[in-house]
Motif scaffolding. Structure first.
Motif, short mmCIF file in Angstrom:
data_model
loop_
_atom_site.label_atom_id
_atom_site.label_comp_id
_atom_site.label_asym_id
_atom_site.label_seq_id
_atom_site.Cartn_x
_atom_site.Cartn_y
_atom_site.Cartn_z
N ILE A 67 91.81 -19.89 -65.60
CA ILE A 67 92.17 -19.35 -64.51
C ILE A 67 92.63 -20.15 -63.24
O ILE A 67 91.62 -20.99 -62.82
N HIS A 68 93.74 -20.52 -62.76
CA HIS A 68 94.05 -21.36 -61.61
C HIS A 68 93.17 -20.93 -60.45
O HIS A 68 93.48 -19.83 -60.02
N THR A 69 92.63 -21.95 -59.93
CA THR A 69 91.71 -21.50 -58.81
C THR A 69 92.16 -22.56 -57.71
O THR A 69 92.00 -23.72 -58.02
N GLU A 70 92.10 -22.17 -56.24
CA GLU A 70 92.19 -23.00 -55.09
C GLU A 70 90.97 -23.10 -54.32
O GLU A 70 90.64 -21.89 -54.14
N LEU A 71 90.84 -23.87 -53.65
CA LEU A 71 89.67 -23.99 -52.56
C LEU A 71 90.31 -24.47 -51.28
O LEU A 71 90.91 -25.63 -51.40
N HIS A 72 90.18 -24.00 -50.29
CA HIS A 72 90.52 -24.21 -48.81
C HIS A 72 89.66 -24.12 -47.65
O HIS A 72 88.73 -23.39 -47.81
N GLY A 73 89.80 -25.25 -46.83
CA GLY A 73 88.78 -24.98 -45.70
C GLY A 73 87.64 -25.73 -45.74
O GLY A 73 87.44 -26.51 -46.76
N PRO A 74 86.88 -25.90 -44.86
CA PRO A 74 85.36 -26.79 -44.87
C PRO A 74 84.61 -26.33 -45.95
O PRO A 74 84.36 -25.26 -46.04
N GLU A 75 84.13 -27.23 -46.74
CA GLU A 75 83.18 -27.03 -47.84
C GLU A 75 81.88 -26.37 -47.38
O GLU A 75 81.42 -25.45 -48.10
N ASP A 76 81.27 -26.71 -46.36
CA ASP A 76 80.07 -26.06 -45.70
C ASP A 76 80.15 -24.89 -44.84
O ASP A 76 79.38 -24.31 -44.38
N VAL A 94 104.24 -19.65 -45.93
CA VAL A 94 104.11 -20.79 -46.83
C VAL A 94 102.63 -21.01 -47.09
O VAL A 94 101.94 -21.54 -46.12
N PRO A 95 102.29 -21.07 -48.34
CA PRO A 95 100.68 -21.32 -48.55
C PRO A 95 100.38 -22.74 -48.22
O PRO A 95 101.09 -23.66 -48.57
N PRO A 96 99.31 -22.91 -47.44
CA PRO A 96 98.78 -24.33 -47.06
C PRO A 96 98.44 -24.93 -48.40
O PRO A 96 98.26 -24.50 -49.38
N VAL A 97 98.31 -26.24 -48.35
CA VAL A 97 97.85 -27.26 -49.65
C VAL A 97 96.42 -27.16 -49.75
O VAL A 97 95.68 -27.34 -48.68
N PRO A 98 96.14 -26.68 -50.73
CA PRO A 98 94.48 -26.62 -50.91
C PRO A 98 93.78 -27.92 -50.98
O PRO A 98 94.29 -28.98 -51.29
N GLU A 99 92.61 -27.84 -50.45
CA GLU A 99 91.54 -28.97 -50.41
C GLU A 99 91.45 -29.58 -51.98
O GLU A 99 91.22 -30.67 -52.05
N ARG A 100 91.45 -28.45 -52.62
CA ARG A 100 90.82 -28.82 -54.09
C ARG A 100 91.55 -27.77 -55.03
O ARG A 100 91.54 -26.47 -54.65
N GLU A 101 91.66 -28.08 -56.29
CA GLU A 101 92.41 -27.16 -57.27
C GLU A 101 91.35 -27.36 -58.48
O GLU A 101 90.73 -28.50 -58.82
N LEU A 102 91.01 -26.27 -59.44
CA LEU A 102 90.31 -26.34 -60.48
C LEU A 102 90.76 -25.37 -61.37
O LEU A 102 91.51 -24.26 -60.98
N ARG A 124 85.49 -21.51 -45.98
CA ARG A 124 85.78 -21.95 -47.18
C ARG A 124 86.34 -20.64 -47.92
O ARG A 124 85.59 -19.97 -48.42
N VAL A 125 87.62 -20.69 -48.08
CA VAL A 125 88.43 -19.66 -48.99
C VAL A 125 88.78 -20.17 -50.35
O VAL A 125 89.52 -21.13 -50.61
N ILE A 126 88.31 -19.33 -51.34
CA ILE A 126 88.58 -19.53 -52.76
C ILE A 126 89.42 -18.45 -52.99
O ILE A 126 89.31 -17.29 -52.86
N LEU A 127 90.61 -18.74 -53.77
CA LEU A 127 91.62 -17.80 -54.28
C LEU A 127 92.14 -18.24 -55.49
O LEU A 127 92.12 -19.45 -55.94
N TYR A 128 92.67 -17.36 -56.27
CA TYR A 128 92.88 -17.41 -57.61
C TYR A 128 94.18 -16.72 -58.17
O TYR A 128 94.27 -15.50 -57.55
N ASP A 129 94.93 -17.14 -59.27
CA ASP A 129 95.85 -16.22 -59.93
C ASP A 129 95.17 -15.64 -60.86
O ASP A 129 94.53 -15.98 -61.97
N GLN A 130 95.46 -14.32 -60.58
CA GLN A 130 94.94 -13.40 -62.00
C GLN A 130 95.56 -13.51 -63.01
O GLN A 130 96.68 -14.35 -63.26
N ARG A 131 94.78 -13.47 -64.27
CA ARG A 131 95.34 -14.16 -65.60
C ARG A 131 96.85 -13.58 -65.81
O ARG A 131 97.20 -12.56 -65.60
#
Length: 328
Positions: free
Chosen positions: A31-40, A13-21, A69-76
């Motif tokens: 491109i749907h992008t998610e950010l997870h984990g501590p920003e610094d 189950v994917p964790p809830v992202p800290e932020r989406e953009l 800080r994990v950044i992941l995204y859905d390929q087009r």
């Protein structure tokens, strides 16, 4: 927006992202992008493969996001990134999207480890000559992938004639046939094509649900791109420290691809072979894949702000460390 069917409970189950953009690529693709984990925290960018989505990375993401800080995204065309228009399928488009994601999600001066699986690793290779990779990538991971001759080297259909085998594989890659519901037969096929024989049923189940959620037009269009992929020259330009991972039972991109990559990379930090595993190594053994990523973060560092290297330094500086052999 499309959402993949809910996976079984647990680490999938994917964790809830800290932020989406939404990152906007060179041709306007969103491109749907998610950010997870501590920003610094040290940064890692994860790029999934053909007919997958951000959900594919769930076990690796859960392991990394506590202290990265994990950044992941859905390929087009995958997951929640819209289907591209005519002309929107190419290796260059993949590279454009990766550049857009890094520029949108990674603060200026920060670097990241770029980790790609299958087509996601091809994305990293395709972007090898982009300034973003030279300036923002601390290291890279090429997982279960190849740079060229995919239809010739694939072992999905066990025909003796290399020419006939390549022809059948090309047809399969470009097929628009519906995959239908996730039935017991479908799961057996997913296990055979993408995983090792000892993969547990829960892992097969989540892989099948992710793969079946991809629109068939997207599957076919990207399949045609992969059938003619030629990135050997780009591999030789990927000068960042790079690790290679492969399952020894991978039928889609057999180990000969990994050995060719390790030999061609200017700074290969090691080739990790995972015995008995298939193509879906981040799902089949997330601990091993996470371990390689963590090792690169620890050695090459990503959390501090850095000054982009000069053009002269990029061209003439020797590798910063000796290549190290990693074994599973």
């Amino acid at each position: 927006m499309r959402r993949a069917p809910s996976p079984p409970p647990g680490p999938y189950v994917p964790p809830v992202p800290e932020r989406e953009l939404t990152a906007v690529s060179a041709d306007g693709s969103r491109i749907h992008t998610e950010l997870h984990g501590p920003e610094d925290a040290p940064a890692v960018v994860l790029a999934h493969g053909w007919v997958c989505s951000t959900a594919f990375w769930a076990p690796v993401l859960r392991a990394l996001s506590a202290d990265h800080r994990v950044i992941l995204y859905d390929q087009r065309g995958h997951g929640r990134s819209p289907v591209p228009g005519p002309g929107g399928y190419s290796a260059e488009a993949l590279a454009d999207d990766l550049v857009a994601v890094v520029e949108a999600a990674l603060p200026p001066g920060r670097r990241a480890v770029l980790a790609g699986h299958s087509m996601g690793a091809m994305t990293v290779m395709a972007a090898a000559d982009r300034p973003m990779v030279r300036e923002r990538a601390a290291a890279a991971v090429l997982c279960s992938t190849g740079a060229s001759r995919l239809v010739e080297r694939s072992r999905i259909v066990p025909l003796r004639s290399p020419r006939a085998r390549a022809r059948v594989h090309r047809l399969l890659l470009g097929s628009r046939a519906p995959m239908g519901p996730v039935t017991p037969l479908a799961k057996r096929l997913v296990r055979y094509v993408t995983m090792g024989p000892g993969t547990d049923p829960a892992t097969v189940e989540v892989a099948a649900r992710i793969l079946h959620a991809c629109p068939r037009v997207v599957r076919a269009e990207w399949g045609r791109v992969l059938a003619d992929l030629e990135l050997d020259a780009r591999v030789r330009r990927l000068t960042t420290p790079t690790a290679v991972i492969v399952g020894t039972a991978d039928r889609l991109t057999p180990p000969e691809h990994a050995h060719a990559l390790a030999a061609a990379l200017p700074h290969c930090t090691g080739l990790t072979e995972l015995p008995g595993l298939g193509h879906m190594t981040p799902l089949e053994d997330p601990e091993a894949v996470t371990g390689v990523i963590r090792g690169l973060v620890e050695e090459y560092g990503t959390s501090r702000e850095t000054d982009p290297p000069t053009s002269e330094a990029r061209e003439t500086d020797p590798p910063t460390s000796e290549a190290k052999e990693q074994t599973a």
